[in-house]
Structure formats: C-alpha cells, structure tokens
Write an enzyme that holds these catalytic residues in place. Structure first.
Site, PDB file in Angstrom:
ATOM      1  N   HIS A   1      32.308  67.173 -44.807  1.00 25.13           N
ATOM      2  CA  HIS A   1      31.344  66.102 -45.049  1.00 25.13           C
ATOM      3  C   HIS A   1      32.052  64.766 -45.224  1.00 25.13           C
ATOM      4  O   HIS A   1      31.864  64.073 -46.223  1.00 25.13           O
ATOM      5  CB  HIS A   1      30.484  66.420 -46.281  1.00 25.13           C
ATOM      6  CG  HIS A   1      29.736  67.698 -46.149  1.00 25.13           C
ATOM      7  ND1 HIS A   1      28.729  67.881 -45.222  1.00 25.13           N
ATOM      8  CD2 HIS A   1      29.857  68.876 -46.808  1.00 25.13           C
ATOM      9  CE1 HIS A   1      28.251  69.114 -45.328  1.00 25.13           C
ATOM     10  NE2 HIS A   1      28.922  69.732 -46.277  1.00 25.13           N
ATOM     11  N   CYS A   2      32.838  64.403 -44.255  1.00 25.70           N
ATOM     12  CA  CYS A   2      33.656  63.200 -44.297  1.00 25.70           C
ATOM     13  C   CYS A   2      33.352  62.361 -43.061  1.00 25.70           C
ATOM     14  O   CYS A   2      32.970  62.901 -42.019  1.00 25.70           O
ATOM     15  CB  CYS A   2      35.136  63.616 -44.313  1.00 25.70           C
ATOM     16  SG  CYS A   2      36.320  62.268 -44.231  1.00 25.70           S
ATOM     17  N   GLY A   3      33.533  61.085 -43.167  1.00 24.20           N
ATOM     18  CA  GLY A   3      33.340  60.227 -42.008  1.00 24.20           C
ATOM     19  C   GLY A   3      34.291  60.539 -40.872  1.00 24.20           C
ATOM     20  O   GLY A   3      34.036  60.191 -39.723  1.00 24.20           O
ATOM     21  N   PHE A   4      35.404  61.221 -41.187  1.00 22.76           N
ATOM     22  CA  PHE A   4      36.383  61.580 -40.165  1.00 22.76           C
ATOM     23  C   PHE A   4      36.150  62.971 -39.580  1.00 22.76           C
ATOM     24  O   PHE A   4      36.884  63.402 -38.692  1.00 22.76           O
ATOM     25  CB  PHE A   4      37.806  61.495 -40.739  1.00 22.76           C
ATOM     26  CG  PHE A   4      38.201  60.104 -41.140  1.00 22.76           C
ATOM     27  CD1 PHE A   4      38.352  59.104 -40.189  1.00 22.76           C
ATOM     28  CD2 PHE A   4      38.420  59.790 -42.469  1.00 22.76           C
ATOM     29  CE1 PHE A   4      38.708  57.819 -40.556  1.00 22.76           C
ATOM     30  CE2 PHE A   4      38.781  58.507 -42.846  1.00 22.76           C
ATOM     31  CZ  PHE A   4      38.927  57.517 -41.891  1.00 22.76           C
ATOM     32  N   THR A   5      35.133  63.693 -40.055  1.00 20.79           N
ATOM     33  CA  THR A   5      34.866  65.049 -39.580  1.00 20.79           C
ATOM     34  C   THR A   5      34.738  65.135 -38.059  1.00 20.79           C
ATOM     35  O   THR A   5      35.208  66.115 -37.470  1.00 20.79           O
ATOM     36  CB  THR A   5      33.633  65.637 -40.292  1.00 20.79           C
ATOM     37  OG1 THR A   5      33.876  65.626 -41.703  1.00 20.79           O
ATOM     38  CG2 THR A   5      33.343  67.052 -39.848  1.00 20.79           C
TER      39      THR A   5
END
Length: 185
Positions: A61-65
């Site tokens: 659940h990360c912007g970099f996922t």
C-alpha cells in the site's frame, strides 16, 4: 541401505558442503525466512549463491507499489543471464497489508510477480533480518523507504543501491545490474 541410496548420500553430502562453503556471508544464516504464500523456507545460499541479485524491500500500500511491474520486467529481461530478484515485504514504514494473503494478491495477482517474495519481514534497525543487516552494513545505508533497491554481484557484494525514487527502468539501475551479471563467481 541400497546401493543407489548410498551413492546419492555419498555424492550429495560433499556437494552440499561445497555449496555451503561457496555461499557468501550475506546469504548465510538467514534463519526462518519463508516464501510468501507458502510454508516453504527460502534457502538463500542454494537459491542465490554465485548469482547476481536484486533485493528490494516492498509494501503493498505504497505509492511505489506499481514498481512491481517494472521489477518483474527486469526479472524477465535478465533472468536468462542469471539475475535473480528477491522481494521482501516489510511493514517498517506502515504500508504493508496486515494479511499475507492480501500481500500475495497484490504481488502475484495485481502485478504478476514471478520472482521470489518472502513473508513480511523487518528490514531496518535491530529487528532487521540478517540479509538486510548485511546489505546495510555493506552499502552503508539501510532502506529509507519502501522499494529501496540493492544490486548484489555474484560474490555476494553490494555493487550499488538505489532509492525508492529510482524506477526499475532507470538506466543507472540497469547498468548496475549488467555489471553484477558480468561479475565472475
């Protein structure tokens, strides 16, 4: 003991001992490191010794996922040349799913990851797994955020590290991977 069993044991033990002796310290003594969505332990020495390796701490659940897509593309592009990729989900930055089934769904279902992923692990500080302690020691830097990348050569030495901001298709990351592939075991 049958003759075949005797031969299997007689030849397997020295081979296993030789492989263990050739395993770089970075990959040794990992303890109980399980594969995501499985109860199978990952023996890093048997899987990665003598191979170039890209190690990435991940989060669902990360912007970099979305970098999972690019990491899978790197794996597909270079696996024929020996590159391995190891994803290590971590909740150290509070962006990993609470349930390993959800983590697996993100990795395998949403992004089609085929490289090895571990169960959720700690990657920073005293609680970090030995692999990440070794990566931080060699590189001088523990992960600062999710999707921090370490390129390891065939001898088990970190040859480069990249921040979360570095996308998998970045030319510098690709050059470091190619350098690791070209290294001799």
């Amino acid at each position: 003991m049958s003759y075949r069993l005797f031969l299997a044991v007689a030849f397997a033990l020295p081979l296993a001992a030789a492989q263990a002796a050739d395993c770089p310290s970075l990959l040794k003594e990992q303890g109980h490191l399980q594969k995501l969505r499985s109860k199978t332990d990952l023996d890093l020495c048997s899987l990665y010794a003598g191979k170039p390796l890209l190690v990435v701490n991940t989060a669902s659940h990360c912007g970099f996922t979305p970098q999972f897509k690019g990491l899978e593309a790197i794996y597909q592009r270079y696996k024929g040349q020996g590159l391995e990729v190891l994803g290590v989900p971590s909740d150290d930055f509070k962006q990993e799913a609470d349930d390993s089934a959800e983590t697996a769904k993100v990795c395998y279902g949403n992004y089609g990851v085929t490289f090895n992923m571990t169960q959720v692990q700690s990657v920073r500080g005293d609680a970090a797994i030995p692999l990440f302690k070794g990566l931080a020691e060699q590189s001088g830097q523990a992960p600062r955020w999710n999707f921090y990348k370490y390129v390891v050569d065939r001898q088990g030495k970190v040859v480069a590290q990249f921040s979360s901001m570095t996308k998998p298709d970045d030319p510098e990351l690709q050059a470091a991977i190619e350098k690791a592939i070209a290294s001799q075991p």
